[in-house]
Write a protein that holds these residues in place. Sequence first.
Motif, PDB file in Angstrom:
ATOM      1  N   THR A 364       0.805  -1.218  -0.046  1.00 39.14           N
ATOM      2  CA  THR A 364       0.173  -0.063  -0.073  1.00 39.14           C
ATOM      3  C   THR A 364       0.819   1.254   0.026  1.00 39.14           C
ATOM      4  O   THR A 364       0.631   2.261  -0.771  1.00 39.14           O
ATOM      5  CB  THR A 364      -0.934  -0.090   1.332  1.00 39.14           C
ATOM      6  OG1 THR A 364      -1.726  -1.127   1.194  1.00 39.14           O
ATOM      7  CG2 THR A 364      -1.677   1.221   1.191  1.00 39.14           C
ATOM      8  N   SER A 367       2.449   1.714  -3.414  1.00 34.31           N
ATOM      9  CA  SER A 367       1.458   2.097  -4.283  1.00 34.31           C
ATOM     10  C   SER A 367       1.204   3.788  -4.208  1.00 34.31           C
ATOM     11  O   SER A 367       1.050   4.504  -4.934  1.00 34.31           O
ATOM     12  CB  SER A 367       0.244   1.357  -4.172  1.00 34.31           C
ATOM     13  OG  SER A 367      -0.643   1.661  -4.869  1.00 34.31           O
ATOM     14  N   CYS A 368       1.060   4.092  -3.089  1.00 30.17           N
ATOM     15  CA  CYS A 368       0.775   5.386  -2.657  1.00 30.17           C
ATOM     16  C   CYS A 368       1.951   6.307  -3.104  1.00 30.17           C
ATOM     17  O   CYS A 368       1.836   7.548  -3.670  1.00 30.17           O
ATOM     18  CB  CYS A 368       0.522   5.815  -1.353  1.00 30.17           C
ATOM     19  SG  CYS A 368       0.328   7.564  -0.476  1.00 30.17           S
TER      20      CYS A 368
END
Length: 583
Positions: A364, A367-368
């Motif tokens: 996550t 991805s951010c």
Amino acid sequence: MKVTSISRKLLTRVLSVYFVLTVSVTGIQIIAEYFNTKSHINSELLTLQKTISGSLTRAVWELNTQQAIDISEGLIAIPMIKGITVTDESNNIITQLGEILPENTPSENGDSEVKNEHQSINSLSQGLFGHSFPLIFEFSGRTTTVGTVTLLSSNHVIFSRIEVGIYFLIGNAMLKTAFLVFLFLLAFNKFLTEPLQELTEQIKQLDINDPEVSKLHTMNYEKNELNILEDAYNNLIDELIDFKDKLALSQRETNTANDKLDEQNLLLEQEVAKKTSSLSSMMLKMERQQKEMFQQQEQLQAENTRRSKTESTLMLTNNELKNSITELSKAQDRLLESEKMASLGLLSAEVSHEINTPIGVSITSASCLLDLIHNLEKETQAKTISKRSIEGFIEQANNSTELLLGNLHRASDLIASFKQVAVDQANDKVRLINVAKYIDEIIQSIHPKLKKTQHTIDILCDKSIELYSHPGAIAQIIINLIMNSILHGLEHIEHGKIIIAVNLNEQRLSIDYQDNGCGVPEEKLPQLFDAFYTTKAESGGTGLGTHIIKNLVLNTLNGTITAKNLTSGGLHYHIELPDMRYS
């Protein structure tokens, strides 16, 4: 007329039956030894298959013919192996050394075309036997049969192994037979032949003129048929002496009367005839007694045969019991290994589940961070980028990077701890370990199990303590102790406490493990280390946890272990382990 010895006749009959029985039993023992040795060789071939399968499979898969030939030459040098054949997946021969099976040799499963299954081979014509098994290569979770290998042994190997045993069995049978011949010969000679000869010699010395000196002397034997015959003969001599005295008295009284002398002579003849008839009756009685002796000898022979059969049955039963004990020991070893692998598998599942969280957070964060980079790239291309955008990007990028690195470090620590413990349990090689650091790694590897509870573990160990030992065995012991406490001792306790105190004194490591659980009932404490003893049988407990602990401490680590209940509640284990550099 030739005289036949009664004792020799009896001895010949008894020993003939015993000789036939001894030869039969010895033959059966040799045959049983042959099949037992053949079974052991088959087991050794299967063990050897497990040893060479990996290296030979890789050599065939990589088309490394020279390596396959080298492995085959190494195997053929083993005295037990008389032939080896290696083929590829198309059944083309890669190497073939030693004995070769004839074509269409049947296997024990009756199917010579099956390539994915193990086959047992027997060739009675050539005296060969062995096993044929596939070479299966695993790649990316898939298995592929790359060829087959056939290992052969022969009856010559079996005979070379049991040769000494055969000589021992034959020698033992000959020794027992010779001893029995000597024993029977001595007994018959002492109790039958010699007394009869002595009795016969004394009867031959009968003097009618002086019957007093012709009495049979006491032979100092037990009361038997010969003594009865002796008493009867002596009674007859006494009657003859009495008769002779009466006859002398009558002759003195009627010396001048010839008619009375004739009458006395007639009476004498009648008395002699009567005594002769009495002697004949005694001889008939003696013959009947001899027949009874023959019957007793036949009963003795039957009893000897029955005892021989009983001895043979007991020997067979003893062999079967030994085989059962061997199989039971093997089954127990396999069960212990299965329990150990099951524990490692459960630990793998727990660690894998625990790693999913930091890996998911890392994905996550990455991805951010990628989205921030794309947004910054768009603003740069559109020439709308500002100082505020750059500062916001830097701040969010730093946060994402810190979050990403933190979770990756956490996953790395979990994997490293589990990897070290798993490798130690799988290989179980002796090496130098830092005890405090290694116990921390063990606790870290079972952290997924501990975080579901509110229990605490205190480790009291000097960080400088080092020990040369089996780390895998130590890990298995610590894990089993902690899991036993969680599942049994602290089952109904919310805030449990476990203390592990470690000390080193004169090259001996002492581990004192205790919890504040419910402990074990005093009457059940002696059964704590017994195999299959558990209080959770209805919940699937195997009862092998503490048994594995004791087996590892005593047999693998050459140490000692004791257990006792604490007065304050809970169970206390005291373990002492030697440093294997000094043992």
